[in-house]
Motif scaffolding. Structure first.
Motif, PDB file in Angstrom:
ATOM      1  N   PHE A 189       0.843  -1.197   0.000  1.00 51.09           N
ATOM      2  CA  PHE A 189       0.000   0.000   0.000  1.00 51.09           C
ATOM      3  C   PHE A 189       0.876   1.244   0.000  1.00 51.09           C
ATOM      4  CE2 PHE A 189      -2.999  -3.103   1.158  1.00 51.09           C
ATOM      5  CZ  PHE A 189      -4.274  -2.570   1.194  1.00 51.09           C
ATOM      6  N   ASN A 190       0.379   2.314  -0.670  1.00 44.51           N
ATOM      7  CA  ASN A 190       1.080   3.590  -0.550  1.00 44.51           C
ATOM      8  C   ASN A 190       0.394   4.443   0.518  1.00 44.51           C
ATOM      9  OD1 ASN A 190      -1.164   5.045  -1.707  1.00 44.51           O
ATOM     10  ND2 ASN A 190      -0.445   4.453  -3.746  1.00 44.51           N
ATOM     11  N   LYS A 191       0.985   5.583   0.821  1.00 47.73           N
ATOM     12  CA  LYS A 191       0.486   6.401   1.930  1.00 47.73           C
ATOM     13  C   LYS A 191      -0.943   6.884   1.696  1.00 47.73           C
ATOM     14  CE  LYS A 191       1.649  10.323   4.896  1.00 47.73           C
ATOM     15  NZ  LYS A 191       0.279  10.814   4.944  1.00 47.73           N
ATOM     16  N   ASP A 192      -1.274   7.262   0.468  1.00 48.45           N
ATOM     17  CA  ASP A 192      -2.631   7.752   0.188  1.00 48.45           C
ATOM     18  C   ASP A 192      -3.668   6.664   0.443  1.00 48.45           C
ATOM     19  OD1 ASP A 192      -1.664  10.211  -0.520  1.00 48.45           O
ATOM     20  OD2 ASP A 192      -1.608   9.787  -2.672  1.00 48.45           O
ATOM     21  N   MET A 193      -3.350   5.429   0.059  1.00 48.49           N
ATOM     22  CA  MET A 193      -4.286   4.325   0.274  1.00 48.49           C
ATOM     23  C   MET A 193      -4.445   4.028   1.761  1.00 48.49           C
ATOM     24  SD  MET A 193      -2.807   1.993  -2.838  1.00 48.49           S
ATOM     25  CE  MET A 193      -3.986   0.657  -2.812  1.00 48.49           C
ATOM     26  N   ILE A 194      -3.338   4.112   2.506  1.00 50.88           N
ATOM     27  CA  ILE A 194      -3.409   3.875   3.950  1.00 50.88           C
ATOM     28  C   ILE A 194      -4.241   4.963   4.619  1.00 50.88           C
ATOM     29  CG2 ILE A 194      -2.047   3.808   6.079  1.00 50.88           C
ATOM     30  CD1 ILE A 194       0.181   2.478   4.436  1.00 50.88           C
ATOM     31  N   ASP A 195      -4.031   6.221   4.207  1.00 47.73           N
ATOM     32  CA  ASP A 195      -4.820   7.328   4.767  1.00 47.73           C
ATOM     33  C   ASP A 195      -6.302   7.146   4.471  1.00 47.73           C
ATOM     34  OD1 ASP A 195      -2.539   8.465   5.752  1.00 47.73           O
ATOM     35  OD2 ASP A 195      -2.316   9.929   4.130  1.00 47.73           O
ATOM     36  N   ASP A 196      -6.607   6.681   3.265  1.00 42.75           N
ATOM     37  CA  ASP A 196      -8.001   6.441   2.881  1.00 42.75           C
ATOM     38  C   ASP A 196      -8.620   5.341   3.751  1.00 42.75           C
ATOM     39  OD1 ASP A 196     -10.324   6.765   1.450  1.00 42.75           O
ATOM     40  OD2 ASP A 196      -9.678   5.584  -0.269  1.00 42.75           O
ATOM     41  N   LEU A 197      -7.853   4.278   3.960  1.00 43.85           N
ATOM     42  CA  LEU A 197      -8.331   3.169   4.788  1.00 43.85           C
ATOM     43  C   LEU A 197      -8.520   3.613   6.241  1.00 43.85           C
ATOM     44  CD1 LEU A 197      -9.028   0.140   4.752  1.00 43.85           C
ATOM     45  CD2 LEU A 197      -6.638  -0.336   5.282  1.00 43.85           C
ATOM     46  N   LEU A 198      -7.618   4.429   6.737  1.00 42.73           N
ATOM     47  CA  LEU A 198      -7.743   4.941   8.102  1.00 42.73           C
ATOM     48  C   LEU A 198      -9.004   5.790   8.260  1.00 42.73           C
ATOM     49  CD1 LEU A 198      -4.085   5.967   9.053  1.00 42.73           C
ATOM     50  CD2 LEU A 198      -5.507   4.286  10.220  1.00 42.73           C
ATOM     51  N   GLN A 199      -9.291   6.588   7.249  1.00 40.45           N
ATOM     52  CA  GLN A 199     -10.496   7.420   7.285  1.00 40.45           C
ATOM     53  C   GLN A 199     -11.747   6.539   7.317  1.00 40.45           C
ATOM     54  OE1 GLN A 199     -10.904  10.093   3.964  1.00 40.45           O
ATOM     55  NE2 GLN A 199     -12.511  11.292   4.921  1.00 40.45           N
ATOM     56  N   MET A 200     -11.760   5.489   6.492  1.00 34.03           N
ATOM     57  CA  MET A 200     -12.879   4.534   6.521  1.00 34.03           C
ATOM     58  C   MET A 200     -13.039   3.936   7.917  1.00 34.03           C
ATOM     59  SD  MET A 200     -12.390   2.201   3.149  1.00 34.03           S
ATOM     60  CE  MET A 200     -12.009   2.884   1.545  1.00 34.03           C
ATOM     61  N   PHE A 201     -11.916   3.483   8.475  1.00 31.75           N
ATOM     62  CA  PHE A 201     -11.925   2.819   9.784  1.00 31.75           C
ATOM     63  C   PHE A 201     -12.488   3.765  10.847  1.00 31.75           C
ATOM     64  CE2 PHE A 201      -9.015   0.219  12.869  1.00 31.75           C
ATOM     65  CZ  PHE A 201     -10.140  -0.219  13.536  1.00 31.75           C
ATOM     66  N   GLN A 202     -12.043   5.009  10.824  1.00 32.50           N
ATOM     67  CA  GLN A 202     -12.509   5.987  11.816  1.00 32.50           C
ATOM     68  C   GLN A 202     -14.026   6.187  11.710  1.00 32.50           C
ATOM     69  OE1 GLN A 202     -10.302   7.992  14.110  1.00 32.50           O
ATOM     70  NE2 GLN A 202     -12.341   8.011  15.024  1.00 32.50           N
ATOM     71  N   LEU A 203     -14.532   6.305  10.479  1.00 32.78           N
ATOM     72  CA  LEU A 203     -15.966   6.514  10.275  1.00 32.78           C
ATOM     73  C   LEU A 203     -16.778   5.298  10.724  1.00 32.78           C
ATOM     74  CD1 LEU A 203     -15.874   8.285   6.806  1.00 32.78           C
ATOM     75  CD2 LEU A 203     -16.700   9.290   8.939  1.00 32.78           C
ATOM     76  N   VAL A 204     -16.300   4.110  10.380  1.00 29.70           N
ATOM     77  CA  VAL A 204     -16.994   2.885  10.800  1.00 29.70           C
ATOM     78  C   VAL A 204     -17.020   2.796  12.325  1.00 29.70           C
ATOM     79  CG1 VAL A 204     -16.843   0.355  10.820  1.00 29.70           C
ATOM     80  CG2 VAL A 204     -16.539   1.608   8.684  1.00 29.70           C
ATOM     81  N   TYR A 205     -15.878   3.065  12.943  1.00 32.44           N
ATOM     82  CA  TYR A 205     -15.773   2.965  14.409  1.00 32.44           C
ATOM     83  C   TYR A 205     -16.701   3.970  15.096  1.00 32.44           C
ATOM     84  CZ  TYR A 205     -13.717   2.741  19.065  1.00 32.44           C
ATOM     85  OH  TYR A 205     -13.529   2.594  20.423  1.00 32.44           O
ATOM     86  N   ASN A 206     -16.766   5.187  14.552  1.00 28.49           N
ATOM     87  CA  ASN A 206     -17.611   6.233  15.152  1.00 28.49           C
ATOM     88  C   ASN A 206     -19.104   5.960  14.950  1.00 28.49           C
ATOM     89  OD1 ASN A 206     -15.320   7.577  15.945  1.00 28.49           O
ATOM     90  ND2 ASN A 206     -15.345   9.041  14.246  1.00 28.49           N
ATOM     91  N   THR A 207     -19.436   5.246  13.869  1.00 25.15           N
ATOM     92  CA  THR A 207     -20.835   5.037  13.495  1.00 25.15           C
ATOM     93  C   THR A 207     -21.467   3.844  14.213  1.00 25.15           C
ATOM     94  OG1 THR A 207     -20.372   5.953  11.307  1.00 25.15           O
ATOM     95  CG2 THR A 207     -22.406   4.680  11.542  1.00 25.15           C
ATOM     96  N   LEU A 208     -20.683   2.780  14.397  1.00 27.60           N
ATOM     97  CA  LEU A 208     -21.225   1.508  14.891  1.00 27.60           C
ATOM     98  C   LEU A 208     -20.869   1.275  16.350  1.00 27.60           C
ATOM     99  CD1 LEU A 208     -20.298  -0.646  11.774  1.00 27.60           C
ATOM    100  CD2 LEU A 208     -22.514   0.381  12.298  1.00 27.60           C
TER     101      LEU A 208
END
Length: 632
Positions: free
Chosen positions: A583-602
């Motif tokens: 993975f490159n940094k942009d993809m990791i940042d994108d995945l982290l953003q997804m993870f944060q949203l999922v964690y905050n929502t559920l």
């Protein structure tokens, strides 16, 4: 209790002598009154003396016949099957083992290097192939076979487009001119060298396809008390949790908590042919210790460093430990003792170090250096780690004392760590320095299981143990079945990332066993109680969270939707992570953003949080150590 090989035979002699005279209970009763590791070791050494319990061991050593046998096994595998990359690695291991057994400067060593060079060329490890060829040519390699090595070397240099290819052709021709060959043979061999330079380079891409680790990350702000840790944490102490780690501010997902260099590392024995015994890095062309068959290195530099740090002494002990099947933790206990003696210059200084740690009246700062910091490279930090000796059964403590005593016997009688090697048990029992070190070895056998961490690498789709690491700071983290950190093993370091948002004043947890998503609470409880002597009271345990499969089935039926699929890139990231792609940094940042949203929502526990958490962990683990089988 479970005992090992020759040691079991020796303890059998003890039982044979004790049971007929009804002394078994008396021995255990007396052993129970002992309250120091030194006294336990001395007590068992006296038993060894009184009942003739010294194991009669003939350790494996350099052996030309064994080296030849292993090389022939490699030849048979190499020639009898259609080659695959995995078969090539099996053959390479046999040749490397042949190298380990071959006496120094022998023809057997030269032949093993030469044969391994053929496999290295097959898996496109051209630089390593050339190194092995040079090693073989520097040894008494048969003259009638040298033309093949020169031919192979010129081929590899041509593939690499090496500027010295012409020089090697001239070197090969000079060797050829010195040989007594008829004109036809001379001309044929000479033409072979010239043609090797013209080899096709269309298949050289594999040489450059190695996945390299990204540079080691850095901490933004270092902790004043713990140099390897972030300023976002602190060490605290209370009666319930002992020493533990707490956040001093809010910590984000993916933030680096610590970057610790282990005090010591030791390689798993099954990795001996493919990894360096000193740095633990993957190496396809290991070189052997000059004296034993149980250490191999990626370079002369690592070989010299390992020798200076510990192997000059352990080299004479490990063969005996291997023979009585006291490996891994037992070898590690010896290595730690050797490092401790060398770090403190002598045993008297080491005794003072132990007294200072034991007499510390502040349990929070136990093991801190005199400048007020907890140092990962200081043995006093290791001395401060828990041993759980008070929780051990009498049988387990007796067994550990036996293992430590046998280990000390070989250390004392086969090395000069105590000034000169000792002749017998009587001399050993009366040597206070030896008994002190024996007590340390027993202490190590007690503290390694609850404190050491696997030093891992990514292999195929999972993490496997490359070796064992003793990291004093990481040992202070308590356990949770739903931890909020991830350990990633890197070259010479372990990097710790937060895997969930952590609030200020919350405790930071590692995991010592199975996650709540993997095993039911009953099994987790059994493992933790058996191995670590405690029952977990994390939220996942107190609320008895379901397994991942149960969560997913129940929650998908209720919701009827997959919250992860609302992100377009998630399926691609999940597939890439499972396949081990980078993975490159942009993809990791994108995945982290997804993870944060999922964690905050559920709301926890939720299968979607658990699933994306595992993808996140896999991505970060792929940035660390890897064991990638080369393609043909």
């Amino acid at each position: 209790m479970y005992l090992h090989g020759k040691m079991a035979e020796s303890l059998g002699l003890l039982e044979e002598n004790l049971i007929p005279i009804q002394r078994c209970k008396e021995v255990f009763k007396k052993f129970k009154t002992l309250h120091s590791n030194e006294n336990r070791v001395k007590f068992f050494l006296k038993l060894m003396l009184n009942y003739g319990m010294i194991p009669q061991v003939c350790p494996d050593s350099k052996n030309a016949e064994k080296s030849t046998e292993l090389r022939k096994q490699g030849n048979e595998k190499y020639m009898s099957n259609s080659l695959t990359n995995y078969l090539c690695i099996d053959v390479l291991k046999l040749y490397t083992k042949s190298i380990a057994y071959a006496p120094c400067t022998s023809e057997e060593l030269a032949l093993a290097y030469a044969n391994r060079s053929a496999v290295l060329k097959q898996i496109h490890k051209y630089k390593e192939c050339i190194e092995d060829i040079d090693r073989a040519l520097a040894l008494p390699y048969p003259n009638n076979l040298r033309s093949k090595l020169y031919f192979r070397k010129i081929q590899c240099l041509s593939i690499l487009k090496h500027p010295k290819t012409e020089d090697v052709i001239k070197e090969a021709q000079n060797w050829l001119d010195s040989m007594s060959l008829d004109d036809i043979s001379h001309k044929k061999t000479n033409n072979m060298f010239i043609s090797a330079k013209k080899i096709s380079v269309s298949n050289t891409s594999n040489e450059q396809s190695i996945v390299k680790q990204s540079p080691l990350p850095e901490l933004k702000q270092c902790n004043k008390e713990v140099p390897c840790a972030s300023d976002a944490i602190t060490i605290k102490y209370n009666q319930k949790y002992g020493r533990h780690i707490v956040a001093t501010r809010d910590i984000n997902i993916g933030e680096i908590i610590a970057i610790e260099k282990p005090y010591s590392l030791i390689l798993n024995p099954n990795n001996l042919q493919t990894h360096c015994s000193n740095c633990l890095e993957v190496c396809w062309a290991n070189i052997p210790c000059n004296y034993c068959i149980y250490a191999m290195y990626c370079s002369e530099e690592c070989k010299a460093l390992g020798w200076t740090k510990y192997h000059d002494i352990e080299c004479k002990v490990f063969p005996y430990l291997f023979k009585i099947n006291l490996v891994k933790y037992y070898q590690f206990s010896v290595r730690l003792a050797i490092q401790a003696v060398k770090e403190n210059n002598n045993i008297q200084n080491l005794e003072e170090e132990l007294k200072e740690v034991e007499n510390c009246d502040d349990p929070r700062t136990k093991g801190f250096s005199k400048n007020g910091t907890f140092e990962s490279d200081a043995y006093r930090s290791v001395l401060s780690l828990v041993t759980n000796v008070e929780k051990q059964s009498l049988q387990d403590l007796f067994k550990r004392s036996a293992e430590a005593s046998f280990t000390l016997y070989y250390l004392a009688t086969r090395t000069d760590i105590f000034g000169s090697s000792m002749k017998d048990l009587s001399e050993l029992i009366e040597n206070t320095d030896a008994i002190f070190v024996g007590g340390l070895i027993l202490r190590h056998l007690q503290l390694i299981p609850p404190n050491a961490h696997p030093f891992t690498e990514e292999y195929k789709t999972t993490s496997v143990a490359r070796g064992v690491a003793l990291t004093p700071f990481l040992s202070l983290f308590n356990h949770s079945c739903n931890p909020n950190i991830l350990r990633v093993s890197r070259t010479a370091h372990i990097v710790v990332y937060s895997t969930y948002p952590i609030k200020k004043d919350e405790q930071i947890f590692d995991t010592y066993g199975h996650l709540y998503t993997e095993q039911p609470k009953s099994i987790r409880d059994l493992v933790l109680l058996t191995k670590f002597n405690f029952t977990c009271d994390c939220v996942a345990c107190t609320e008895n969270w379901p397994l991942f499969s149960e969560l997913k089935l129940k929650q998908q039926l209720n919701l009827g939707i997959n919250p992860l699929l609302t992100w377009q890139n998630y399926p691609k990231y999940a597939r890439m992570a499972r396949e081990g792609n980078v993975f490159n940094k942009d993809m990791i940042d994108d995945l982290l953003q997804m993870f944060q949203l999922v964690y905050n929502t559920l709301q926890m526990p939720h299968w979607a949080v658990a699933e994306i958490s595992e993808i996140f962990k896999r991505v970060y683990s792929l940035s660390g150590n890897r064991f990638d089988i080369p393609e043909l």
